[in-house]
Design a protein around this motif. Structure first.
Motif, mmCIF file in Angstrom:
data_model
loop_
_atom_site.group_PDB
_atom_site.id
_atom_site.type_symbol
_atom_site.label_atom_id
_atom_site.label_comp_id
_atom_site.label_asym_id
_atom_site.label_seq_id
_atom_site.Cartn_x
_atom_site.Cartn_y
_atom_site.Cartn_z
ATOM 1 N N HIS A 364 0.806 -1.230 0.000
ATOM 2 C CA HIS A 364 0.000 0.000 0.000
ATOM 3 C C HIS A 364 0.834 1.273 0.000
ATOM 4 N N ASP A 365 1.943 1.273 0.697
ATOM 5 C CA ASP A 365 2.721 2.505 0.832
ATOM 6 C C ASP A 365 3.831 2.602 -0.216
ATOM 7 N N VAL A 366 4.731 1.623 -0.213
ATOM 8 C CA VAL A 366 5.909 1.705 -1.082
ATOM 9 C C VAL A 366 5.552 1.465 -2.544
ATOM 10 N N ALA A 367 4.805 0.402 -2.837
ATOM 11 C CA ALA A 367 4.555 0.036 -4.230
ATOM 12 C C ALA A 367 3.543 0.963 -4.895
ATOM 13 N N ILE A 368 2.423 1.220 -4.251
ATOM 14 C CA ILE A 368 1.410 2.095 -4.862
ATOM 15 C C ILE A 368 2.001 3.466 -5.151
ATOM 16 N N ASN A 369 2.845 3.953 -4.243
ATOM 17 C CA ASN A 369 3.428 5.284 -4.406
ATOM 18 C C ASN A 369 4.739 5.281 -5.184
ATOM 19 N N GLU A 370 5.174 4.093 -5.609
ATOM 20 C CA GLU A 370 6.399 3.955 -6.406
ATOM 21 C C GLU A 370 7.594 4.665 -5.757
#
Length: 580
Positions: A364-370
């Motif tokens: 949710h945090d690292v991947a979605i926000n790249e």
């Protein structure tokens, strides 16, 4: 006859005098040390709670009263007193699990090897007890930094609203696995200094009753405290100050190294097996030094396990660039990802079995926000560890998170090349799987990992071997063995765990009958299945080698390799059979 010889069940403890109980503590401690010095294990946590455990069994009635241990790395004394002392004798060390197990004893209630679960588990038991109309005591034992974990905080918060019997023992030995980190521990220090009388009290903030005991290794004082709160009608925290490693000088003098230790000389405490002089850890530390010298805004982050990565060495040189978040894997991912998003260059170090606790934050945090954080994963292998510390699932679950690059180097040179690229790019998070099968040297051709690019290491025909990461050497051995049968196989270094080089794979189908994948992890959802799925439209057979999706409890790695046909001999036999 020793006192311990007379103790086969907790009921036997109740008949002992204080003098006998103190002698029992000495014998239990010696029994623990005999085992861990021979086969390794948790040393300091078990030694520190010996008296506490004896007092619990003296006052309470296990298993009617429930002892629910956090992490359960402090349960060797409990096991010894509950009919499992044979597991601490020569020839029987592996007859019992290293953690609690409800399948092993009626005195255990959960299989737990990760941290911060005890209060939530105990609260669940206490609520169920009340619904059934029972009256037994429910006792959680938490310590070694577990109190700082998010789940422990959530459980304490909910315990503050509970209105029935719940006893929470906070075993305060002033340590996590390494030293404590975080503002919470300043308040705990204040409570110790004031013998629990400080106006600021972390536990009371949650609405919990509270008692403090300074003499946490004094059996008589512990008995008096436990008798005072037995059958209490509301939640209470017993803050008990103990000494980690109590009774064994090397464990007291070097608490971090004796939290868990391999087999060691009992007299000196020295490890029996000398550590390797060169490892991927030393390669990584040298690399960090180089990047710090270049002036990079680099920060090393980990969650309470600096020893696994040698990060104490980095911290001693660059204290302002090292962050130990305590037992808070979730925090390290969201925090480190935000740092990366705002221009810093964090490298987040995790053991695979603990990183799974931060699954949501990766997604949710690292991947979605790249966010271009770099995450180093260690221990992601098929191993003989207990079922609560399996690393073999890492490549499966991490590789199925979108917007995330997952790389698997096979050599020192490839690891460094991947780190250079990861630090230079700012487009996406990068996970690097640290190889685990010894440092190898192999020239790295690739310098740009933005798109998948498999490396052809040997051109052959009929059979193509795609050997991923740490098991690349297995691929080399298979190629060598196949040549003895007149087959000159192709050898490929895939490098990418979750991205397929589709052009490369399509080309392989033109002159190969069998394409073989090898990975150091679970097959379901892993690298090999991704390859097989893509190749389904081609006239080619695919053979995947890796682990089954199962929990293994301290099964030797060699036995697992046989079970999964991961030995070169068995793999070659399977390949030849498929060719027929």
């Amino acid at each position: 006859m020793s006192i311990l010889d007379k103790v086969n069940t907790p009921a036997d403890v109740k008949n002992l005098t204080i003098s006998e109980l103190n002698e029992l503590a000495t014998e239990v401690r010696a029994t623990v040390l005999h085992k861990v010095s021979n086969v390794g294990g948790h040393v300091g946590p078990n030694l520190g709670v010996t008296e506490l455990t004896i007092a619990l069994h003296k006052v309470f009635n296990s298993p009617v009263d429930k002892f629910i241990w956090d992490v359960s790395h402090q349960t060797y004394p409990h096991k010894i007193l509950t009919g499992r002392k044979a597991g601490f004798t020569d020839g029987h060390f592996h007859d019992i699990t290293p953690y609690t197990s409800q399948h092993e004893s009626e005195h255990d209630f959960f299989t737990v090897g990760h941290t911060s679960t005890s209060v939530a588990n105990a609260l669940g038991f206490a609520k169920a007890r009340d619904l059934k109309g029972n009256k037994e005591n429910i006792i959680a034992v938490i310590g070694d930094g577990s109190i700082s974990g998010g789940l422990a905080m959530e459980a304490l918060n909910n315990a503050g609203d509970f209105d029935s019997n719940l006893i929470i023992i906070f075993n305060d030995n002033q340590m996590s696995i390494a030293e404590n980190h975080g503002g919470l521990y300043r308040n705990l220090a204040e409570l110790r200094e004031t013998k629990g009388a400080a106006a600021n009290n972390f536990f009371k903030t949650f609405g919990l009753d509270y008692k403090y005991l300074e003499e946490g290794n004094d059996i008589e004082a512990l008995i008096h405290l436990f008798e005072e709160v037995k059958d209490i009608n509301h939640p209470i925290v017993l803050h008990i100050h103990t000494e980690k490693g109590h009774g064994y000088a090397p464990a007291i003098e070097n608490k971090e190294n004796f939290h868990w230790r391999g087999a060691f000389d009992l007299e000196t405490g020295a490890l029996k097996a000398a550590p390797s002089t060169k490892s991927y850890i030393s390669v990584m530390l040298d690399y960090l030094d180089k990047k710090m010298a270049e002036g990079l805004p680099l920060v090393a982050i980990n969650a309470a396990i600096p020893g696994i990565f040698g990060l104490k060495q980095f911290a001693s040189k660059y204290p302002e660039r090292y962050i130990d978040a305590g037992i808070a894997e979730q925090f390290t991912i969201t925090f480190g990802g935000a740092m990366a998003a705002y221009g810093a260059r964090p490298i987040i170090f995790h053991n695979s079995t603990f990183l799974q606790r931060a699954y949501d934050q990766l997604w949710h945090d690292v991947a979605i926000n790249e966010e271009p954080a770099i995450i180093i994963v260690k221990g992601g292998v098929i191993s003989g560890s207990d079922k609560t510390h399996q690393g073999s699932s890492a490549m499966t679950w991490i590789s199925n998170i979108p917007n995330l690059k997952y790389l698997a180097p096979t050599s020192e040179e490839e690891l460094l090349s991947m780190l250079d690229w990861a630090l230079a790019q700012h487009e996406e998070p990068v996970v690097i799987q640290m190889p685990e099968h010894g440092v190898e040297s192999r020239l790295s051709v690739l310098t740009d990992y933005s798109e998948p690019s498999y490396q052809m290491e040997k051109v052959g025909e009929k059979v193509a071997i795609l050997a991923l990461g740490g098991l690349y050497s297995h691929g080399e051995k298979i190629v060598s063995e196949l040549s003895k049968s007149g087959i000159e196989a192709t050898l490929v270094n895939p490098l990418f765990v979750n991205d397929l080089d589709q052009t490369f794979l399509s080309a392989l189908t033109e002159n190969h009958e069998v394409i073989v994948t090898i990975e150091d992890g679970i097959l379901d959802g892993g690298f090999g299945q991704k390859v097989a799925s893509f190749l389904g439209k081609y006239d080619v057979k695919v053979l995947n080698f890796g682990a089954k999706r199962e929990f293994n409890d301290s099964v030797p790695a060699s036995e697992l390799y046989e079970r999964y046909h991961l030995t070169p001999e068995l793999m070659v036999a399977d390949i030849l059979q498929l060719l027929k």
